[in-house]
Motif scaffolding. Sequence first.
Motif, short mmCIF file in Angstrom:
data_model
loop_
_atom_site.label_atom_id
_atom_site.label_comp_id
_atom_site.label_asym_id
_atom_site.label_seq_id
_atom_site.Cartn_x
_atom_site.Cartn_y
_atom_site.Cartn_z
N GLN A 8 0.85 -1.39 0.24
CA GLN A 8 -0.46 -0.16 0.07
C GLN A 8 1.16 1.72 0.11
OE1 GLN A 8 -3.34 -0.02 2.81
NE2 GLN A 8 -3.13 -1.71 3.18
N GLU A 24 -7.08 7.16 -15.27
CA GLU A 24 -6.13 7.67 -14.65
C GLU A 24 -6.47 8.38 -13.83
OE1 GLU A 24 -3.14 9.19 -17.53
OE2 GLU A 24 -3.63 7.61 -18.97
N THR A 29 2.80 10.74 -4.33
CA THR A 29 3.13 10.42 -2.79
C THR A 29 4.51 10.57 -2.28
OG1 THR A 29 4.38 8.68 -3.72
CG2 THR A 29 2.41 8.09 -4.16
N MET A 34 2.85 8.92 -8.88
CA MET A 34 1.90 7.86 -9.53
C MET A 34 0.69 7.23 -10.51
SD MET A 34 1.33 5.06 -5.88
CE MET A 34 1.72 3.75 -6.82
N THR A 35 0.98 6.54 -11.05
CA THR A 35 -0.95 6.96 -12.10
C THR A 35 -1.29 4.80 -11.38
OG1 THR A 35 0.35 8.70 -13.25
CG2 THR A 35 -1.07 7.12 -14.24
N SER A 36 -2.74 5.65 -11.68
CA SER A 36 -2.97 4.77 -11.39
C SER A 36 -4.73 4.58 -12.62
CB SER A 36 -4.02 4.04 -10.13
OG SER A 36 -4.82 3.20 -10.04
N ILE A 38 -8.33 3.16 -13.33
CA ILE A 38 -8.98 2.10 -13.00
C ILE A 38 -9.90 2.98 -13.33
CG2 ILE A 38 -8.52 2.38 -10.66
CD1 ILE A 38 -10.30 4.09 -9.62
N ALA A 56 -3.35 3.85 -2.10
CA ALA A 56 -2.78 2.81 -3.81
C ALA A 56 -2.94 1.81 -3.76
CB ALA A 56 -2.11 3.42 -4.80
N ILE A 58 -1.20 -2.12 -4.29
CA ILE A 58 0.26 -2.88 -5.68
C ILE A 58 0.04 -4.42 -5.80
CG2 ILE A 58 1.62 -2.48 -6.41
CD1 ILE A 58 2.39 0.46 -4.71
N ASN A 62 0.60 -6.61 -12.19
CA ASN A 62 -0.28 -4.76 -12.52
C ASN A 62 1.15 -3.83 -12.56
OD1 ASN A 62 -2.45 -6.77 -12.94
ND2 ASN A 62 -3.75 -4.97 -11.28
N VAL A 63 2.21 -4.17 -12.06
CA VAL A 63 3.14 -3.03 -12.23
C VAL A 63 3.97 -3.31 -13.28
CG1 VAL A 63 4.82 -1.94 -10.81
CG2 VAL A 63 3.29 -3.22 -9.64
#
Length: 69
Positions: A8, A24, A29, A34-36, A38, A56, A58, A62-63
């Motif tokens: 996390q 996006e 952080t 960082m970009t997620s 979803i 987030a 992780i 998915n990295v």
Amino acid sequence: METSIRNQVAGTVLEIVEDKVMSEVIIQTAAGKMTSVITTRSVRDMGLKVGDDVSAIIKATNVSIGKSA
């Protein structure tokens, strides 16, 4: 799904770029941005907005990693 502090990352939402299906979420952080990616529905269901504090989670599968210049 089990989580731990190791997977996390706490941060604050800087920007949300919505499309019809996917969005996006850019998070600031302690280590940087960082970009997620979803679903837009998830963004709306969670009521995410700029300035929200988030975590987030992780998942190793998915990295993506790129070499810095």
